[in-house]
Design an enzyme around this catalytic site. Structure first.
Site, mmCIF file in Angstrom:
data_model
loop_
_atom_site.group_PDB
_atom_site.id
_atom_site.type_symbol
_atom_site.label_atom_id
_atom_site.label_comp_id
_atom_site.label_asym_id
_atom_site.label_seq_id
_atom_site.Cartn_x
_atom_site.Cartn_y
_atom_site.Cartn_z
ATOM 1 N N TYR A 10 42.148 -0.588 31.896
ATOM 2 C CA TYR A 10 40.808 -0.757 31.359
ATOM 3 C C TYR A 10 39.836 0.205 32.031
ATOM 4 O O TYR A 10 39.845 0.368 33.247
ATOM 5 C CB TYR A 10 40.348 -2.201 31.589
ATOM 6 C CG TYR A 10 38.955 -2.447 31.109
ATOM 7 C CD1 TYR A 10 38.722 -2.817 29.791
ATOM 8 C CD2 TYR A 10 37.867 -2.275 31.940
ATOM 9 C CE1 TYR A 10 37.443 -3.028 29.331
ATOM 10 C CE2 TYR A 10 36.592 -2.478 31.493
ATOM 11 C CZ TYR A 10 36.378 -2.855 30.183
ATOM 12 O OH TYR A 10 35.105 -3.049 29.738
ATOM 13 N N TRP A 40 36.398 3.409 31.150
ATOM 14 C CA TRP A 40 35.854 4.436 30.269
ATOM 15 C C TRP A 40 36.691 5.715 30.296
ATOM 16 O O TRP A 40 36.723 6.459 29.336
ATOM 17 C CB TRP A 40 34.425 4.770 30.699
ATOM 18 C CG TRP A 40 33.409 3.781 30.253
ATOM 19 C CD1 TRP A 40 33.355 2.451 30.586
ATOM 20 C CD2 TRP A 40 32.283 4.022 29.405
ATOM 21 N NE1 TRP A 40 32.263 1.864 30.002
ATOM 22 C CE2 TRP A 40 31.585 2.800 29.280
ATOM 23 C CE3 TRP A 40 31.795 5.151 28.762
ATOM 24 C CZ2 TRP A 40 30.422 2.696 28.523
ATOM 25 C CZ3 TRP A 40 30.637 5.033 28.018
ATOM 26 C CH2 TRP A 40 29.964 3.816 27.893
#
Length: 764
Positions: free
Chosen positions: A106, A108
């Site tokens: 997980y 960006w």
């Protein structure tokens, strides 16, 4: 002019000598943000990972978590690292199967559509047989579970199709933002942002006469151009305030009954609760005032203005990152329904204006090319925020969204493009959880806490060191992103790592299909672009050939509708365009949710006191700490960068405190303080501000976790997640409640401990 390069926080122009960069904000951005300064200043930082490394204990004793996070690393050559990793992957898949591999990864990651870490690792693990995945996220996982039950779709769709800022600027008379509308958050956008336009839209709306109201304990958590009225409830009490607004709308006949009857279901069940018919407690402004500390007359006046104005109700993502975070989101949608303005220009609701840059931009005709992950054959999954529970409690079962999830036993964690020691809570507990698997593999650019708690660490390139292309969500421009410099040290891009692993694995393990399909990374860029061009041509849109695109600064992506209004089709004809709910309408009361029997999330929105809050007379700690998003970086990305470092106080993350609270503790600006509760403690530098409600402290997330060697619950750098509880918002969503906790703050009088996050770990 130098070459342009896209990041999550803007576009910069770069001059390069092949090894280093000189950057400046792009002249085409009307409101560039200083976060972009972190990129070039980080590239050759001492914390950069330059060579493959293996934890000494894992190398000498074999797989096992003992010593993880404490032992030194041994640097090895790429051939050795890949051989060790391929052998371990083969062992785990052969002995335990895909249910023993967690590939949530997980985060960006770096900007760029092809070299997106999560896509890369998921495609690779899928080619091996699959992996245990995560659903939802830390950003809006709670509303992600709730909103499909209420409006038939999730937050991502609601935000992508948000009423544009142009319609808000032209039509909204009253803009109420619950949880702030933060200037700092609009600096960023998933995939990139080419022009920061939110400030201009706010300025235009205010000049036309739109009134902004900010409902938050932090007064400056919005654009100064909004000239916003500040209403400051106790943190965590927003649902009570919103119920009182509903009470006034109903009792003063300000509800659009026609809209309620035609477009919603369940209103009578909800309003009976608001009026006190079901529990004997009318949710009056006076009742809410006792809970929120907001004057009853302020609440009543706000409701009356809402009922007489074209009103936009904005719900920050932060609203649902708290205990019972479903309730204020459900109530925001309910209030908008009561006003009857859903689907009208400038009215209704939104979940995220001021949260990321793309909310309020018109949806583009097509997303841009990306690396296909293909099918995951493993059916096991967890809610994203429950990874510590997964690792600590194999075999345990938890309720989730009307069903149950059983945790498999995880042997190997493979993490690419994220830093869970930033996102997760109760870091001392999370550190114990991260020691449970036999092997942890990380691709990273820097020696973050995640890398320091891994067994095999492979150095990855930054976006400036590889060829890619990118566009932000809803952003109107698509950028070629040729490499600007050589990679630092021996860093390789994730695709090159997985392609090399594929070669080794193919002789040891039966792969389901080819990861690389025989293409180089650049050949993939050309291939994906060609397929995308065909897709656009079918829509009557021509784009240049790849070779032409690669030499341009960018190409423009047209919008589907420059004046889009959320749910306008539904409003025009709810029969022809029903919502994807059981009733086809907005479900103010949901029979489906009610059938789950969750006391912490019943069939309509209610007031449920948080586990920790200032309204508890028996609370142990006197200050409510809000850990929100940082101004000087994106989450924890590039915390060693120049802009992030400029914000530190004696190297520590700043914590803000009201002047009265500081005075009561004998604290002055610039003091190093200890923030603590029963879960942990951290050091921070004190900043005093009257923009905070009394008894409230605020510290940004994202300071790299720097635990004391003898006490992992003590962070020397200022990571607030040593303090926050790892508790789900409810059984419905199992989302994170990371935003809030109770603490005390005192002056640090001991010797200031040295930081280790700005240098590599120990090497054997």
């Amino acid at each position: 002019m130098g070459r342009l390069h896209l990041t999550h926080f803007g576009v910069f122009e770069a001059d390069s000598d092949g090894k280093t960069l000189r950057t400046r904000p792009w002249s085409g951005d009307p409101d560039p943000r200083p976060v972009i300064d972190n990129v070039a200043s980080s590239q050759h930082h001492p914390a950069r990972i330059l060579r493959p490394a293996v934890r000494q204990g894992w190398l000498e004793r074999g797989p096992g978590g003992a010593g993880r996070g404490d032992e030194p690393f041994v640097e090895v050559d790429w051939e050795t690292a890949l051989e060790l990793l391929s052998d371990e992957l083969c062992r785990v898949y052969k002995e335990h199967g895909s249910s023993a591999v967690y590939g949530g990864s997980y985060g960006w990651a770096s900007a760029g559509r092809f070299h997106h870490g999560l896509s890369q690792v998921h495609r690779f693990l899928n080619s091996l047989g699959g992996y245990v995945s995560s659903v939802g996220d830390y950003s809006y996982g709670t509303s992600g579970a709730l909103m499909p039950h209420v409006i038939g779709t999730g937050p991502a769709d609601v935000m992508t199709n948000a009423s544009t800022w142009e319609t808000v600027a032209a039509h909204t008379e009253l803009f109420i933002s619950f949880g702030g509308m933060s200037e700092k958050n609009t600096a960023i956008n998933p995939g990139g942002v080419s022009g920061h336009g939110t400030r201009s839209a706010v300025r235009t709306a205010r000049a036309r006469g739109c009134q902004f109201v900010d409902v938050t304990p932090i007064r400056d958590d919005t654009f100064a151009e909004a000239d916003a009225e500040w209403i400051a409830p106790r943190p965590g009490s927003d649902a009570a305030l919103m119920l009182a607004l509903a009470f006034v709308l109903e009792t003063e006949e300000l509800v659009d009954q026609h809209f309620i009857e035609k477009y919603t279901t369940g209103y009578r069940r909800f309003i009976a609760y608001v009026l006190g018919e079901t529990d004997g407690i009318p949710k009056t402004p006076e009742w809410a005032s006792e809970i929120t500390a907001v004057p009853a007359e302020t609440i009543r006046n706000l409701a009356q203005r809402m009922g007489r104005s074209r009103t936009m109700i904005n719900l920050s993502w932060s609203m649902q990152r708290q205990p019972h975070g479903e309730q204020p989101i459900w109530l925001g949608i309910t209030l908008a329904s009561m006003l009857g303005q859903v689907g009208l220009p400038g009215g209704g609701f939104q979940h995220g204006y001021g949260t990321v840059a793309y909310v309020g931009m018109a949806k583009r005709v097509s997303s841009t090319p990306s690396f296909p992950q293909r099918k995951n054959e493993e059916k096991g999954f967890i809610p994203a925020a429950r990874i510590a529970d997964l690792l600590l409690n194999p075999g345990a079962t938890i309720p989730f969204n009307g069903s149950e999830v059983t945790f498999p036993r995880i042997e190997l964690v493979y993490w690419v493009g994220g830093n869970p020691f930033h996102h997760h809570q109760d870091l001392a507990r999370f550190r114990r959880a991260f020691q449970q698997p036999s092997t942890v593999v990380v691709h990273e650019q820097f020696w973050t806490s995640t890398a320091r708690h891994a067994d095999i660490v492979l150095p990855a390139t930054m976006s400036i060191e590889r060829d890619d292309y990118g566009a932000g969500r809803n952003d109107p421009r698509f950028f070629p992103m040729p490499a600007l410099t050589e990679p630092a040290g021996e860093a390789r891009d994730d695709y090159a790592i997985f392609a090399a692993l594929e070669q080794k694995m193919s002789t040891k393990h039966e792969m389901l299909w080819s990861f690389s399909e025989g293409r180089t990374a650049f050949e993939w860029l050309e291939h994906l672009y060609a397929d995308w061009s065909i897709h656009l041509a079918a829509k009557g849109i021509d784009v240049p050939k790849f070779t032409e695109f690669w030499e341009q600064d960018f190409i423009e992506l047209p919008a589907e509708n420059e004046n889009q209004v959320l749910f306008s089709d539904f409003r025009t004809d709810p029969v022809a365009n029903p919502l994807r709910t059981p009733s086809g309408k907005i479900e103010i009361f949901s029979e489906h949710v009610d059938s789950f029997g969750y006391e912490d999330c019943p069939g309509h929105a209610v007031w449920l006191p948080p586990q920790e809050w200032l309204g508890d007379p028996a609370r142990k700690f006197p200050l409510h700490l809000i850990s929100n998003q940082p101004k000087t970086r994106l989450h924890s990305q590039l915390d060693v960068g120049a802009e992030s470092q400029r914000s530190k106080i004696q190297g520590r993350e700043p914590v803000r405190l009201n002047p009265q609270d500081a005075k009561a503790r004998g604290l002055v600006e610039g003091d190093i303080v200890r923030i603590f509760n029963d879960r942990g403690s951290c050091l921070a530098g004190l900043a005093i501000s009257d923009a905070l409600l009394e008894n409230v402290a605020q510290i940004a997330t994202g300071a790299w976790y720097d635990p004391d060697p003898n006490d992992p619950s003590f962070c020397r750098h200022g990571n607030p997640n040593v303090l926050t509880p790892d508790l789900p918002t409810s059984r419905l969503s199992q989302g994170t409640s990371a935003q809030h906790t109770l603490v005390e703050i005192e002056k640090w009088t001991g010797l200031l401990p040295a930081l280790t996050v700005d240098a590599p770990p120990r090497f054997a």
